[in-house]
Design a protein around this motif. Structure first.
Motif, mmCIF file in Angstrom:
data_model
loop_
_atom_site.group_PDB
_atom_site.id
_atom_site.type_symbol
_atom_site.label_atom_id
_atom_site.label_comp_id
_atom_site.label_asym_id
_atom_site.label_seq_id
_atom_site.Cartn_x
_atom_site.Cartn_y
_atom_site.Cartn_z
ATOM 1 N N LEU A 27 25.383 -33.712 -27.752
ATOM 2 C CA LEU A 27 24.959 -34.959 -28.383
ATOM 3 C C LEU A 27 24.915 -34.892 -29.895
ATOM 4 O O LEU A 27 24.506 -35.866 -30.545
ATOM 5 C CB LEU A 27 23.591 -35.361 -27.836
ATOM 6 C CG LEU A 27 23.636 -35.857 -26.385
ATOM 7 C CD1 LEU A 27 22.258 -35.807 -25.759
ATOM 8 C CD2 LEU A 27 24.202 -37.261 -26.331
ATOM 9 N N ARG A 28 25.377 -33.817 -30.470
ATOM 10 C CA ARG A 28 25.482 -33.794 -31.927
ATOM 11 C C ARG A 28 26.370 -34.928 -32.426
ATOM 12 O O ARG A 28 26.199 -35.394 -33.567
ATOM 13 C CB ARG A 28 26.037 -32.446 -32.380
ATOM 14 C CG ARG A 28 26.000 -32.261 -33.905
ATOM 15 C CD ARG A 28 27.108 -31.379 -34.372
ATOM 16 N NE ARG A 28 27.068 -31.107 -35.805
ATOM 17 C CZ ARG A 28 28.075 -30.619 -36.489
ATOM 18 N NH1 ARG A 28 29.213 -30.306 -35.874
ATOM 19 N NH2 ARG A 28 27.984 -30.416 -37.791
ATOM 20 N N THR A 35 32.765 -36.378 -35.970
ATOM 21 C CA THR A 35 33.046 -36.390 -34.532
ATOM 22 C C THR A 35 33.209 -37.820 -34.042
ATOM 23 O O THR A 35 34.086 -38.115 -33.219
ATOM 24 C CB THR A 35 31.919 -35.687 -33.762
ATOM 25 O OG1 THR A 35 31.726 -34.371 -34.298
ATOM 26 C CG2 THR A 35 32.272 -35.561 -32.286
ATOM 27 N N LEU A 36 32.381 -38.736 -34.540
ATOM 28 C CA LEU A 36 32.521 -40.141 -34.165
ATOM 29 C C LEU A 36 33.874 -40.686 -34.619
ATOM 30 O O LEU A 36 34.506 -41.482 -33.907
ATOM 31 C CB LEU A 36 31.379 -40.954 -34.774
ATOM 32 C CG LEU A 36 29.981 -40.664 -34.206
ATOM 33 C CD1 LEU A 36 28.913 -41.373 -35.035
ATOM 34 C CD2 LEU A 36 29.885 -41.109 -32.749
ATOM 35 N N LEU A 150 13.901 -33.224 -31.921
ATOM 36 C CA LEU A 150 14.896 -32.305 -31.365
ATOM 37 C C LEU A 150 16.114 -32.179 -32.276
ATOM 38 O O LEU A 150 16.635 -31.073 -32.483
ATOM 39 C CB LEU A 150 15.339 -32.778 -29.977
ATOM 40 C CG LEU A 150 14.306 -32.786 -28.849
ATOM 41 C CD1 LEU A 150 15.013 -32.897 -27.494
ATOM 42 C CD2 LEU A 150 13.409 -31.569 -28.869
ATOM 43 N N LYS A 151 16.596 -33.288 -32.795
ATOM 44 C CA LYS A 151 17.772 -33.238 -33.673
ATOM 45 C C LYS A 151 17.496 -32.391 -34.913
ATOM 46 O O LYS A 151 18.333 -31.584 -35.339
ATOM 47 C CB LYS A 151 18.176 -34.652 -34.098
ATOM 48 C CG LYS A 151 18.696 -35.542 -32.981
ATOM 49 C CD LYS A 151 18.896 -36.957 -33.505
ATOM 50 C CE LYS A 151 19.292 -37.920 -32.408
ATOM 51 N NZ LYS A 151 19.401 -39.308 -32.889
ATOM 52 N N THR A 152 16.322 -32.577 -35.487
ATOM 53 C CA THR A 152 15.984 -31.838 -36.698
ATOM 54 C C THR A 152 15.762 -30.369 -36.390
ATOM 55 O O THR A 152 16.152 -29.496 -37.178
ATOM 56 C CB THR A 152 14.742 -32.448 -37.355
ATOM 57 O OG1 THR A 152 14.964 -33.854 -37.553
ATOM 58 C CG2 THR A 152 14.452 -31.794 -38.683
ATOM 59 N N ALA A 153 15.138 -30.077 -35.245
ATOM 60 C CA ALA A 153 14.995 -28.682 -34.838
ATOM 61 C C ALA A 153 16.367 -28.029 -34.705
ATOM 62 O O ALA A 153 16.564 -26.875 -35.112
ATOM 63 C CB ALA A 153 14.245 -28.601 -33.510
ATOM 64 N N SER A 154 17.339 -28.762 -34.187
ATOM 65 C CA SER A 154 18.694 -28.243 -34.089
ATOM 66 C C SER A 154 19.272 -27.973 -35.469
ATOM 67 O O SER A 154 19.833 -26.912 -35.733
ATOM 68 C CB SER A 154 19.574 -29.237 -33.324
ATOM 69 O OG SER A 154 20.921 -28.831 -33.328
ATOM 70 N N ASP A 155 19.130 -28.936 -36.377
ATOM 71 C CA ASP A 155 19.669 -28.759 -37.733
ATOM 72 C C ASP A 155 19.045 -27.564 -38.441
ATOM 73 O O ASP A 155 19.710 -26.875 -39.222
ATOM 74 C CB ASP A 155 19.415 -30.025 -38.562
ATOM 75 C CG ASP A 155 20.246 -31.219 -38.117
ATOM 76 O OD1 ASP A 155 21.250 -31.013 -37.400
ATOM 77 O OD2 ASP A 155 19.874 -32.353 -38.466
#
Length: 880
Positions: A27-28, A35-36, A150-155
């Motif tokens: 989902l990145r 990617t989009l 979650l997105k920020t934790a990934s980054d």
């Protein structure tokens, strides 16, 4: 003939295009523009028609088109580059991996060693997640915040594992009846049509999680895996053949049903979620979480499962397991209103956790005690999920400074005897994920003009050097994009409500890309006051239709399906917005979701928020607008109370304390109208010779420069790591070391202290130096205490001192721990110390005895305190 079952058949991609599936399943893509762009290039027209959903794109693209792309060397190079970029993103060290070595994640400290280092893994539980509109598993701010977390934790490379439920109908889709009443529809969701994969055992069979139910039944669930960048997210799904129909329906819809249904959802999320994590870590070799973060009370049962594990697998008692569990648990509360907390009848908890279903390791009476409102003003008939969550967590926080203060007042009864300021509930103000919410044009401008912000998050002051004309041009582009999409949505809504094409020709001229645009979008509970703007409809009309400084308002929001009052508010605003004279200036756009939210926060010039203060916990939409160059017009509540500075927008005065709600609303509405007419619109339309609103753009620049580094979720997640996760990991390691010796010792100590505490007393207090004291002098204080069966090392004897108000109450006191512990008669002890007199004016002090242990997170943790007897006419805490 209607199909009786619907499912998705996935495309088999040609071998050269197989990497497309890898990109789709991470989902990145939802926040990575390159990617989009690649997905758009697959089939631009189809990409628009599937509303930017890459799973649907690959499911509907023609085989001939795929064959052409498989032979297109330019596209294949682009695909390879994008796949390699994703691989680098997933594997390269990021902020968390490059922290100082002393703080780096690591294994538990050996016995006797100083526990330290950030956790090797964190489990994050939430009932909803707003990752992308293509994965409709969210309803509002709680889910959007969880998705941004979650997105920020990934980054940042923070090793989080997300846990939630997969709802087969998600949250509802909203439409309007001909008379403007909200209608709900729950379209079915096929997990195979979502960017998910089933979690499978090494032999290929699907993982099954089970929890026990009354009457010998079990609730089974399979586990879907979503990849949110580097973060795995586990979603439990009860729609499996092993279940009977009622059990299959447990995960039917987000916040659906009530009573048993809601309880079963929360049992599956908490208890089943822990079991899903154990299965995931066993299968993948992922580090087991050291810290468990409970996002609101819905997942509170996770603590019970962890206690059960420790009792059954490690031989701990319930109390010992409770200490070990609490040490590594963080609880975040998101609601400032008691009505927003899940409460269940105690009898319902008794039925599901007691009787034949009771486990010896987790007695139902202990469970009931954890959720009991057994404090002054509490309801003894209910089981409170937030109360249980707080009792199962050593660290608790609200989501803004103001919300932290409100939460300390709401839940202060759990720590009876302590002043509200000492209630151990802190705060971390929410933040937003910039790559999700900031328009691409703004991100590209930042990368071009202030690259330090994009590369390192520093140098925000550089926005002051960006040309005003360039900012104004981008704002016009974003406003026009919103207007065009609003017209499309308006047309579809009116057609759905039964209007003919001839009746909606006016939609072509609805809104204007050159008119000051105010946005208002949120859930629609009564306290958010959707219709405050309509308090004086005549005045609102004059604002909207002003010939020189017109204003347009774009509104969106959903009421809970069971909230009839909220639906009436929507109907009122829809009817007003349908009036022929103003329908081109005020619109209600149904079916508010992430996609619409992105357009609104990017395209609106002003973000309006007018809740009843202090009932907005944080309210991050205004943060998103600010990052896009919007200004805020808001009541001083949530984050705005904390960061409004007089130049980054406008504060709507709050008429706190007025007796009647109608009077309060009338005053605040009048203030809102005046701000729009005399300040907001004036600043927007005051143009220089180049056609630029210089003062407005100065405010925009100031807003971005000052709020930018504060409102980002990178700041929020770093705060969680430094202030909550790392300390929780250290506490958890201290508890688990040497076969949980720390947990055993702390539980025994707490039990001994609690049993002995009724005998602890402050017997006598005296001081020297009260006559004619001057600043810089010191006040000698002597206190005699009776510790009963406790030792001096079990307690701290403290002086609370500082300024006093007219009622002799200490205001923001300082604390000094007294020493000495000199024996006096009858086994009593004398403690002494000197209080510094550092300020002039009214001064006072009091003394207290509190438990003290190195493994406590704070003085108030046990809720035990001994105060001196109050002199006649005075109260405890006022002793001078």
């Amino acid at each position: 003939m209607k199909a009786i079952r619907r499912f998705t058949v996935r495309t088999v991609l040609p071998e050269p295009l197989r990497q497309l599936e890898e990109l789709v399943l991470n989902l990145r893509w939802s926040w990575h523009h390159e990617t989009l762009d690649l997905f758009r290039a697959v089939d631009p027209a189809l990409w628009r028609s599937v509303r930017h959903d890459p799973v649907r794109l690959l499911g509907e693209v023609a085989p001939e088109r795929l064959a052409r792309l498989a032979g297109d060397r330019r596209f294949l190079r682009r695909l390879q580059d994008t796949a390699e970029d994703l691989h680098d993103y997933l594997t390269a060290p990021r902020w968390y991996q490059t922290r100082s070595e002393a703080d780096a994640p690591g294994p538990p400290s050996p016995p006797g060693a100083e526990p330290g280092g950030a956790p090797s893994a964190i489990a994050y539980f939430s009932p909803e997640y707003g990752i992308t509109a293509a994965l409709p598993q969210y309803s509002g701010g709680l889910g959007i915040l969880a998705g941004d977390h979650l997105k920020t934790a990934s980054d940042l490379g923070v090793p989080i594992i997300g846990v939630g439920l997969l709802y087969r109908h998600g949250y509802f889709s909203q439409s309007l009846s001909p008379d403007g009443w909200q209608l709900e529809r729950y379209p079915p969701i096929d997990p195979n049509g979502l960017p998910l994969t089933l979690l499978r055992e090494p032999d290929g069979t699907a993982v099954r999680i089970s929890i026990g139910l009354p009457k010998g039944r079990d609730l089974h669930a399979q586990v879907w895996l979503a990849r949110v960048g580097r973060v795995p997210k586990l979603l439990l799904d009860s729609d499996v053949e092993d279940n009977d129909q009622p059990a299959r329906d447990v995960t039917d819809r987000l916040y659906g049903g009530g009573g048993d249904h809601r309880l079963l959802q929360e049992m599956l999320l908490g208890i089943g979620g822990v079991r899903a994590i154990r299965a995931y870590c066993r299968i993948t070799g992922h580090d087991a979480p050291e810290v468990f973060h409970t996002n609101e009370g819905h997942a509170g049962f996770l603590g019970l499962e962890r206690i059960r594990e420790l009792v059954s697998e490690h031989g701990l008692t319930f109390d010992e397991a409770l200490e070990a569990t609490r040490a590594g648990t963080v609880f975040t509360t998101h609601t400032p209103v008691p009505a927003g907390i899940d409460r269940f009848p105690r009898e319902l908890i008794q039925r599901y956790f007691g009787g034949p279903n009771e486990e010896d390791d987790v007695p139902v009476e202990r469970i009931l005690a954890l959720g009991a409102e057994d404090y002054p003003g509490g309801d003894r008939t209910v089981f409170n999920m937030a109360v249980m969550g707080m009792r199962l967590a050593q660290r608790v926080n609200g989501v803004s400074e103001l919300h932290g203060r409100v939460s300390r007042e709401m839940f202060g009864g759990l720590w009876g005897g302590f002043d509200t300021s000492e209630v151990p509930i802190g705060s971390i103000t929410n933040g937003v994920h910039a790559d999700t919410w900031v328009a691409r044009e703004v991100l590209e401008l930042a990368a071009r003009e202030i690259p330090a912000v994009v590369e390192s998050g520093r140098g925000w002051e550089g926005v002051q050097k960006v040309r005003e004309g360039e900012i104004w041009q981008i704002r016009r582009v974003l406003r026009e994009r919103l207007v065009q999409d609003a017209r499309r949505r308006l047309r579809a809504s009116w057609r759905q409500r039964g209007a003919s094409e001839a009746e909606i020709s006016w939609v072509d001229d609805a809104l204007d890309p050159d008119v000051l645009t105010i946005g208002f979008a949120r859930r629609v509970p009564s306290y958010k006051r959707l219709t405050l703007m309509m308090s004086d409809q005549k005045r609102l009309r004059s604002i909207l239709l002003d010939p020189d400084r017109p204003v347009q308002i774009v509104i969106a929001g959903k009421a809970h399906p069971a909230d009839e009052g909220g639906k009436r508010l929507i109907q009122d605003i829809v009817r007003f917005a349908g009036s022929e004279d103003v329908r081109h200036r005020i619109v209600f756009l149904p079916d508010y979701d992430m996609a619409l939210g992105q357009l609104l926060v990017q395209g609106c010039d002003v973000w309006m928020n007018n809740p009843l203060r202090p009932l907005e916990a944080c309210g991050t939409s205004g943060m998103k607008a600010a990052l896009n160059g919007g200004l805020n017009l808001s009541v001083l509540d949530g984050w705005w109370d904390e960061w409004y500075d007089g130049q980054n927008g406008w504060a709507i005065p709050s008429a706190d304390g007025l007796a009647t709600p109608d009077r309060r609303d009338a005053l605040e509405a009048a203030a809102l109208y005046e701000l729009i007419e005399e300040h907001v619109a004036v600043a927007f339309y005051d143009r220089d010779s180049a056609g630029l609103p210089r003062h407005w753009l100065e405010m925009v620049k100031h807003t971005i420069a000052t709020l930018g580094p504060k409102v980002l979720a990178t700041r929020m997640v770093r705060d969680y790591v430094e202030d909550y996760y790392a300390p929780a990991a250290a506490s958890a390691r201290a508890m688990s070391a040497d076969k949980h010796a720390g947990a055993r010792a702390l539980a025994a100590w707490k039990r001994r202290v609690a049993e002995a505490w009724p005998r602890v007393a402050v017997e006598h207090v005296e001081s020297n130096g009260e006559e004619g004291p001057q600043v810089g002098a010191r006040l000698s204080v002597r206190v005699v205490v009776d510790l009963g069966d406790l030792d001096p090392g079990d307690v701290a004897v403290e002086v609370a001192y500082g300024r006093v108000d007219g009622a002799d109450t200490l205001v923001d006191p300082s604390y000094l721990e007294l020493g000495g512990a000199e024996p006096v008669e009858d086994g009593r002890l004398r403690y002494v110390g000197e209080v510094p007199l550092e300020r002039s004016g009214a001064f006072g002090y009091s003394v207290r005895v509190v438990p003290s242990h190195p493994m406590l997170a704070g003085r108030a943790e046990m809720g035990l305190i001994a105060l001196p007897p109050a002199p006649s006419g005075m109260t405890n805490g006022d002793l001078r």
